[in-house]
Design a protein around this motif. Structure first.
Motif, PDB file in Angstrom:
ATOM      1  N   GLU A 250       0.830  -1.213   0.000  1.00 16.06           N
ATOM      2  CA  GLU A 250       0.000   0.000   0.000  1.00 16.06           C
ATOM      3  C   GLU A 250       0.862   1.260   0.000  1.00 16.06           C
ATOM      4  O   GLU A 250       0.552   2.239  -0.689  1.00 16.06           O
ATOM      5  N   GLN A 251       1.955   1.215   0.777  1.00 12.12           N
ATOM      6  CA  GLN A 251       2.862   2.370   0.844  1.00 12.12           C
ATOM      7  C   GLN A 251       3.482   2.644  -0.529  1.00 12.12           C
ATOM      8  O   GLN A 251       3.535   3.779  -0.994  1.00 12.12           O
ATOM      9  N   SER A 252       3.944   1.570  -1.188  1.00 10.65           N
ATOM     10  CA  SER A 252       4.570   1.713  -2.515  1.00 10.65           C
ATOM     11  C   SER A 252       3.575   2.246  -3.536  1.00 10.65           C
ATOM     12  O   SER A 252       3.904   3.103  -4.368  1.00 10.65           O
ATOM     13  N   ALA A 253       2.333   1.752  -3.464  1.00 14.92           N
ATOM     14  CA  ALA A 253       1.300   2.177  -4.419  1.00 14.92           C
ATOM     15  C   ALA A 253       0.983   3.661  -4.230  1.00 14.92           C
ATOM     16  O   ALA A 253       0.855   4.412  -5.211  1.00 14.92           O
ATOM     17  N   LEU A 254       0.882   4.106  -2.974  1.00 19.65           N
ATOM     18  CA  LEU A 254       0.575   5.519  -2.715  1.00 19.65           C
ATOM     19  C   LEU A 254       1.755   6.412  -3.110  1.00 19.65           C
ATOM     20  O   LEU A 254       1.562   7.496  -3.669  1.00 19.65           O
ATOM     21  N   GLN A 255       2.968   5.933  -2.854  1.00 24.13           N
ATOM     22  CA  GLN A 255       4.159   6.695  -3.243  1.00 24.13           C
ATOM     23  C   GLN A 255       4.185   6.906  -4.757  1.00 24.13           C
ATOM     24  O   GLN A 255       4.433   8.019  -5.240  1.00 24.13           O
ATOM     25  N   GLU A 256       3.881   5.843  -5.501  1.00 27.92           N
ATOM     26  CA  GLU A 256       3.857   5.925  -6.960  1.00 27.92           C
ATOM     27  C   GLU A 256       2.760   6.877  -7.428  1.00 27.92           C
ATOM     28  O   GLU A 256       2.939   7.653  -8.369  1.00 27.92           O
ATOM     29  N   LYS A 257       1.621   6.837  -6.735  1.00 30.21           N
ATOM     30  CA  LYS A 257       0.494   7.715  -7.062  1.00 30.21           C
ATOM     31  C   LYS A 257       0.876   9.187  -6.886  1.00 30.21           C
ATOM     32  O   LYS A 257       0.519  10.045  -7.699  1.00 30.21           O
ATOM     33  N   ILE A 258       1.628   9.482  -5.822  1.00 27.95           N
ATOM     34  CA  ILE A 258       2.072  10.862  -5.549  1.00 27.95           C
ATOM     35  C   ILE A 258       3.031  11.331  -6.649  1.00 27.95           C
ATOM     36  O   ILE A 258       2.909  12.439  -7.168  1.00 27.95           O
ATOM     37  N   VAL A 259       3.985  10.468  -6.999  1.00 28.63           N
ATOM     38  CA  VAL A 259       4.962  10.812  -8.055  1.00 28.63           C
ATOM     39  C   VAL A 259       4.253  11.093  -9.376  1.00 28.63           C
ATOM     40  O   VAL A 259       4.538  12.080 -10.059  1.00 28.63           O
ATOM     41  N   GLN A 260       3.310  10.220  -9.737  1.00 29.44           N
ATOM     42  CA  GLN A 260       2.570  10.413 -10.995  1.00 29.44           C
ATOM     43  C   GLN A 260       1.732  11.695 -10.958  1.00 29.44           C
ATOM     44  O   GLN A 260       1.632  12.410 -11.947  1.00 29.44           O
ATOM     45  N   ALA A 261       1.148  11.993  -9.784  1.00 31.35           N
ATOM     46  CA  ALA A 261       0.334  13.214  -9.643  1.00 31.35           C
ATOM     47  C   ALA A 261       1.202  14.466  -9.802  1.00 31.35           C
ATOM     48  O   ALA A 261       0.791  15.436 -10.453  1.00 31.35           O
ATOM     49  N   GLN A 262       2.415  14.440  -9.249  1.00 30.01           N
ATOM     50  CA  GLN A 262       3.329  15.580  -9.391  1.00 30.01           C
ATOM     51  C   GLN A 262       3.694  15.812 -10.858  1.00 30.01           C
ATOM     52  O   GLN A 262       3.801  16.948 -11.311  1.00 30.01           O
ATOM     53  N   GLN A 263       3.864  14.714 -11.592  1.00 31.30           N
ATOM     54  CA  GLN A 263       4.212  14.826 -13.015  1.00 31.30           C
ATOM     55  C   GLN A 263       3.013  15.268 -13.854  1.00 31.30           C
ATOM     56  O   GLN A 263       3.153  15.998 -14.830  1.00 31.30           O
ATOM     57  N   LEU A 264       1.819  14.838 -13.453  1.00 34.98           N
ATOM     58  CA  LEU A 264       0.598  15.125 -14.202  1.00 34.98           C
ATOM     59  C   LEU A 264       0.080  16.553 -13.956  1.00 34.98           C
ATOM     60  O   LEU A 264      -0.575  17.137 -14.815  1.00 34.98           O
ATOM     61  N   LEU A 265       0.399  17.098 -12.785  1.00 35.91           N
ATOM     62  CA  LEU A 265      -0.171  18.381 -12.348  1.00 35.91           C
ATOM     63  C   LEU A 265      -0.108  19.507 -13.396  1.00 35.91           C
ATOM     64  O   LEU A 265      -1.114  20.192 -13.625  1.00 35.91           O
ATOM     65  N   PRO A 266       1.038  19.719 -14.086  1.00 38.78           N
ATOM     66  CA  PRO A 266       1.079  20.817 -15.063  1.00 38.78           C
ATOM     67  C   PRO A 266       0.077  20.663 -16.211  1.00 38.78           C
ATOM     68  O   PRO A 266      -0.281  21.650 -16.861  1.00 38.78           O
ATOM     69  N   SER A 267      -0.392  19.433 -16.455  1.00 43.35           N
ATOM     70  CA  SER A 267      -1.328  19.184 -17.569  1.00 43.35           C
ATOM     71  C   SER A 267      -2.795  19.327 -17.165  1.00 43.35           C
ATOM     72  O   SER A 267      -3.679  19.264 -18.013  1.00 43.35           O
ATOM     73  N   ALA A 305      -5.179  15.585 -10.171  1.00 35.61           N
ATOM     74  CA  ALA A 305      -3.907  14.918 -10.501  1.00 35.61           C
ATOM     75  C   ALA A 305      -3.709  13.673  -9.635  1.00 35.61           C
ATOM     76  O   ALA A 305      -3.241  12.637 -10.110  1.00 35.61           O
ATOM     77  N   LEU A 306      -4.076  13.773  -8.355  1.00 33.07           N
ATOM     78  CA  LEU A 306      -3.928  12.638  -7.434  1.00 33.07           C
ATOM     79  C   LEU A 306      -4.743  11.441  -7.915  1.00 33.07           C
ATOM     80  O   LEU A 306      -4.341  10.292  -7.748  1.00 33.07           O
ATOM     81  N   GLU A 307      -5.870  11.737  -8.552  1.00 34.74           N
ATOM     82  CA  GLU A 307      -6.732  10.655  -9.042  1.00 34.74           C
ATOM     83  C   GLU A 307      -6.484  10.344 -10.518  1.00 34.74           C
ATOM     84  O   GLU A 307      -7.267   9.644 -11.155  1.00 34.74           O
ATOM     85  N   GLY A 308      -5.385  10.916 -11.062  1.00 35.53           N
ATOM     86  CA  GLY A 308      -4.962  10.550 -12.416  1.00 35.53           C
ATOM     87  C   GLY A 308      -5.777  11.171 -13.529  1.00 35.53           C
ATOM     88  O   GLY A 308      -5.846  10.626 -14.628  1.00 35.53           O
ATOM     89  N   ARG A 309      -6.416  12.334 -13.260  1.00 36.78           N
ATOM     90  CA  ARG A 309      -7.246  12.988 -14.282  1.00 36.78           C
ATOM     91  C   ARG A 309      -6.650  14.337 -14.677  1.00 36.78           C
ATOM     92  O   ARG A 309      -5.935  14.955 -13.891  1.00 36.78           O
ATOM     93  N   THR A 310      -6.966  14.786 -15.902  1.00 40.62           N
ATOM     94  CA  THR A 310      -6.436  16.075 -16.373  1.00 40.62           C
ATOM     95  C   THR A 310      -7.514  17.156 -16.457  1.00 40.62           C
ATOM     96  O   THR A 310      -7.247  18.259 -16.902  1.00 40.62           O
ATOM     97  N   GLU A 311      -8.751  16.808 -16.055  1.00 39.02           N
ATOM     98  CA  GLU A 311      -9.854  17.784 -16.049  1.00 39.02           C
ATOM     99  C   GLU A 311     -10.439  17.880 -14.651  1.00 39.02           C
ATOM    100  O   GLU A 311     -10.795  16.856 -14.053  1.00 39.02           O
ATOM    101  N   VAL A 312     -10.547  19.093 -14.115  1.00 37.12           N
ATOM    102  CA  VAL A 312     -11.134  19.286 -12.788  1.00 37.12           C
ATOM    103  C   VAL A 312     -12.658  19.212 -12.886  1.00 37.12           C
ATOM    104  O   VAL A 312     -13.263  19.775 -13.802  1.00 37.12           O
ATOM    105  N   THR A 313     -13.276  18.498 -11.956  1.00 38.57           N
ATOM    106  CA  THR A 313     -14.742  18.382 -11.930  1.00 38.57           C
ATOM    107  C   THR A 313     -15.317  19.221 -10.789  1.00 38.57           C
ATOM    108  O   THR A 313     -14.585  19.661  -9.896  1.00 38.57           O
TER     109      THR A 313
END
Length: 357
Positions: A250-267, A305-313
């Protein structure tokens, strides 16, 4: 006769896993969003004693992936980003020198209540500067906190001037120390987390407004959950390694999720209509300044971004706006902070939603 004791395999103290923490979803969400976008401006956590504030913040720092820093640099300079680099490192790069880098855990710096401004900001050794002609600087806690988390427990008991200094550095990303005509500055970009107990007094509205988000936490009342929390703590204290191993995946999965969210945020995109509605809510609630609008925009993008989306709802906005605005409604220092009802009511009206109980 000398007996050599072998070094322990694990030299770092084990920290309670973030994913094992039960409840306190509001605090956990606010912390995660600030890690994804530090420009949100930090979190003020107010709640009862013994509700796991310090444990959660330490767990978050331990969860975060290691970062690249310039070897031997007291400011945790980023070898790639000039905004997170000390002047000395910049100078070396400009002169074409090679710089060594190392991996390092994200720092969580505890600010003690009795800390002086010199201890926080750092000091300049004037005698050495005059005698040797060099800028002799002794880094403070802000230097150590660069690219990490600065935690101030009982922030409501800290001197207002010191809180101002911390929030200025957090907002600007730089710390400047001046003495006797000598000026030194260094990067100081960190997530500031303050915590306190409302019974011991609130921060002044002007200072409270400087925190990006405000999370309220309460003692868990359900007996079953309380028993679960007590048992978890006992298991962890008895054998931290075995307990933590259960949460490795679970820790590894959340860590990966945070990294991906940081990368996705500008988009991540936030529609103009939604931005207008956010500002309409801030205006209706008579929020002073534009900080509330800015922070809500940033937090809504971070949760997408945390939930892997590029459009805010609309739902993203609804989930973060109370955290971003509730502490900005208090005009009088004697007033208590809104529980969130006023904000939720305004959101329901502007977006045409049903008011949640």
């Amino acid at each position: 006769m000398t007996v050599t004791i072998p070094a322990p395999i694990r030299t770092r103290r084990q920290v309670f896993p973030f994913t094992a923490i039960v409840g306190q979803e509001e605090m956990k969400l606010a912390l995660l969003l600030n890690v994804i976008d530090p420009k949100i401006g930090g979190v003020m956590i107010m709640g009862d004693r013994g509700t796991g504030k310090s444990t959660t913040i330490r767990a978050l720092a331990d969860l975060l992936p290691e970062i690249d820093v310039v070897a031997g640099d007291p400011f945790n300079s980023d070898p790639q980003d000039p905004d997170l680099m000390s002047d000395e490192v910049k100078q070396k790069l400009e002169q074409g020198e090679a710089i060594a880098t190392v991996k390092k855990k994200v720092q969580m710096v505890d600010l003690p209540l009795g800390a002086t401004e010199d201890r926080v900001c750092g000091t300049i050794d004037i005698e050495k500067a005059l005698a040797d002609g060099v800028k002799a600087f002794e880094p403070g806690l802000l230097a150590k906190a660069n690219r990490g988390i600065l935690y101030v427990d009982e922030v409501n008991l800290l001197d207002d001037h010191l809180v101002d200094v911390l929030l200025d550095s957090a907002a600007g990303g730089w710390n400047t120390v001046e003495r006797e005509g000598i000026s030194i500055r260094h990067p100081a970009q960190f997530v500031m987390v303050g915590s306190g107990n409302p019974e011991e007094g609130e921060l002044r509205p002007q200072l409270l407004d400087r925190f990006g988000m405000h999370a309220e936490i309460h003692t868990v009342r359900e007996p079953d959950l309380r028993v679960k929390i007590v048992e978890q703590r006992a298991d962890f204290d008895a054998n931290p390694d075995v307990f933590s191993q259960k949460y490795d995946a679970e820790q590894s999965a959340l860590q990966e999720k945070i990294v991906q969210a940081q990368q996705l945020l500008p988009s991540v995109k936030l529609d103009y209509d939604l931005r207008v509605k956010i500002s309409e809510i801030c205006s209706e609630l008579d929020v002073d300044g534009l900080r509330g609008d800015i922070v809500t925009n940033r937090a809504a993008k971070a949760i997408a971004a945390l939930e892997g989306r590029t459009e805010v709802t609309v739902d993203d906005i609804r989930r973060v706006i109370v955290l971003c605005l509730r502490h900005r409604l208090r005009k009088d220092p004697l007033e208590s902070i809104d529980s969130g009802y006023k904000v939720s009511k305004s959101v329901a009206r502007v977006f045409g939603l049903e008011l949640e109980e």
